[in-house]
Enzyme design. Structure first.
Site, PDB file in Angstrom:
ATOM      1  N   GLU A  55       0.828  -1.214   0.000  1.00  0.00           N
ATOM      2  CA  GLU A  55       0.000   0.000   0.000  1.00  0.00           C
ATOM      3  C   GLU A  55       0.859   1.259   0.000  1.00  0.00           C
ATOM      4  O   GLU A  55       0.546   2.217  -0.692  1.00  0.00           O
ATOM      5  CB  GLU A  55      -0.952   0.001   1.205  1.00  0.00           C
ATOM      6  CG  GLU A  55      -2.068  -1.033   1.116  1.00  0.00           C
ATOM      7  CD  GLU A  55      -2.962  -0.829  -0.111  1.00  0.00           C
ATOM      8  OE1 GLU A  55      -3.046   0.304  -0.623  1.00  0.00           O
ATOM      9  OE2 GLU A  55      -3.549  -1.811  -0.587  1.00  0.00           O
ATOM     10  N   TYR A  64      -6.059   6.371   4.679  1.00  0.00           N
ATOM     11  CA  TYR A  64      -6.186   5.397   3.588  1.00  0.00           C
ATOM     12  C   TYR A  64      -5.426   4.102   3.927  1.00  0.00           C
ATOM     13  O   TYR A  64      -5.986   2.999   3.847  1.00  0.00           O
ATOM     14  CB  TYR A  64      -5.688   5.972   2.246  1.00  0.00           C
ATOM     15  CG  TYR A  64      -5.550   4.850   1.256  1.00  0.00           C
ATOM     16  CD1 TYR A  64      -6.688   4.299   0.669  1.00  0.00           C
ATOM     17  CD2 TYR A  64      -4.319   4.240   1.032  1.00  0.00           C
ATOM     18  CE1 TYR A  64      -6.597   3.185  -0.152  1.00  0.00           C
ATOM     19  CE2 TYR A  64      -4.218   3.135   0.215  1.00  0.00           C
ATOM     20  CZ  TYR A  64      -5.346   2.607  -0.379  1.00  0.00           C
ATOM     21  OH  TYR A  64      -5.256   1.497  -1.165  1.00  0.00           O
ATOM     22  N   ASP A 123     -10.050   5.815  -1.634  1.00  0.00           N
ATOM     23  CA  ASP A 123      -8.973   6.472  -2.376  1.00  0.00           C
ATOM     24  C   ASP A 123      -9.596   7.155  -3.595  1.00  0.00           C
ATOM     25  O   ASP A 123     -10.816   7.124  -3.787  1.00  0.00           O
ATOM     26  CB  ASP A 123      -7.864   5.466  -2.748  1.00  0.00           C
ATOM     27  CG  ASP A 123      -8.249   4.570  -3.918  1.00  0.00           C
ATOM     28  OD1 ASP A 123      -9.464   4.485  -4.246  1.00  0.00           O
ATOM     29  OD2 ASP A 123      -7.359   3.972  -4.528  1.00  0.00           O
TER      30      ASP A 123
END
Ligand code: SF4
Length: 317
Positions: free
Chosen positions: A51, A134, A152
């Protein structure tokens, strides 16, 4: 119980949402890209690394970097023991290299505070260095299978188009974006999707599938509506795609000539060099010496390079 504002936010009706969900899940089943950190094949730490690397970098570009990185540093403790120079070299051309140092700071915190076990609650994740809403949400959903809306740019665009019929205008995530994402997030039990045969809870599959659709089909400028599993129910398509591609945010500055390009050149030269760059070698990298000096100073300030008294440069040890 749903709040009134949630109900008005989703223009699409309940049956339409259920039907869109079924089609999207079927699409995900056959079209999901086989990325090495998906489908339970890596640790929660591996998910977090993917990520962080994927922020501002396309996932397909991330794969070789992630694979090599995880071979060398498979967990937080291993990364915590690396030198900053090793971390910056391994980050290669992924861009925005401050992310590499923040990831290492996160690894040190996980090692010291949690004995190398990435925490599995949102608040603890959010308190780690470099981890924002996020990434904390993505780890909770993708690594720990918890029901939480992941938001996102791609997800916001798909939800706004398909279920509200309007173009997403970019900018920071608003409370309305959150309410929309939360109101559409499937329950993990009792709605017909939570059978024991399912390996991924519906909320996790939903987050991943919507994000994937935004990355590969419902793209910002050229959405491939003819190939989209949501085409039949999409309110934006039905309305004639009004304002397609409009943005409230400033257009991205082109890369050539920017400080980002100059900073990248300096770091590239240091990655290739055994040892340090002399002042003369550094000066040869970029014609505009004022811009070069500004970039050297900003890299130094970010902890990405070290400057000696004679003007030579090296990666931090
Ligand atoms: S039909 Fe087109 S606009 Fe609607 S979700 Fe699909 S790709 Fe996006």
């Amino acid at each position: 119980m749903a709040r009134e504002s949630d109900v008005t936010l989703v223009k699409a009706s309940g049956p339409l949402v259920s039907s869109a969900r079924r089609r999207l899940f079927a699409w995900w089943q056959t079209e999901a890209r086989d990325l090495p950190w998906r489908f339970g094949r890596t640790s929660p730490w591996g998910v977090l690394v993917s990520e962080v690397m994927s922020q501002q970098t396309q996932m397909s570009r991330v794969v070789p970097y992630w694979t090599a990185w995880m071979e060398v540093w498979p967990d937080a403790a291993a990364l915590a023991g690396a030198t900053p120079a090793e971390v910056i070299v391994a980050w290669g051309r992924l861009g925005y290299p401050r992310r590499a140092l923040r990831l290492q700071a996160c690894a040190r915190a996980v090692t010291e505070q949690y004995q190398d076990h990435l925490p599995d609650d949102y608040e603890s994740l959010l308190a780690l260095p470099g981890i924002g809403d996020y990434t904390a949400s993505a780890v909770m959903s993708f690594a720990y299978n918890r029901r939480i809306a992941v938001i996102d740019t791609n997800i916001r665009r798909v939800l706004s188009r398909a279920f509200q019929g309007v173009e997403s205008l970019g900018g920071a995530t608003s409370p309305a974006d959150r309410r929309l994402a939360n109101s559409l997030l499937p329950q993990d039990r009792g709605d017909g999707f939570g059978s024991e045969l399912e390996t991924q809870p519906p909320s996790v599959k939903w987050n991943q599938a919507v994000m994937e659709l935004g990355a590969t089909v419902c793209t910002a400028k050229n959405p491939l509506c003819e190939d989209c599993p949501l085409a039949e129910t999409c309110l934006f398509l039905a309305a004639g795609r009004p304002g397609l591609g409009e943005k409230h945010t400033r257009p991205r500055q082109s890369f050539t000539g920017t400080n980002r390009q100059v900073r990248g050149k300096i770091l590239d030269a240091l990655r290739r060099q055994e040892g340090s760059l002399t002042r003369a070698q550094a000066e040869a990298l970029w014609e505009d010496q004022i811009q070069l000096d500004l970039c050297i100073a900003s890299l130094d300030e970010d902890g990405l390079i070290e400057m000696a008294a004679d003007g030579s440069l090296s990666l931090p040890r």
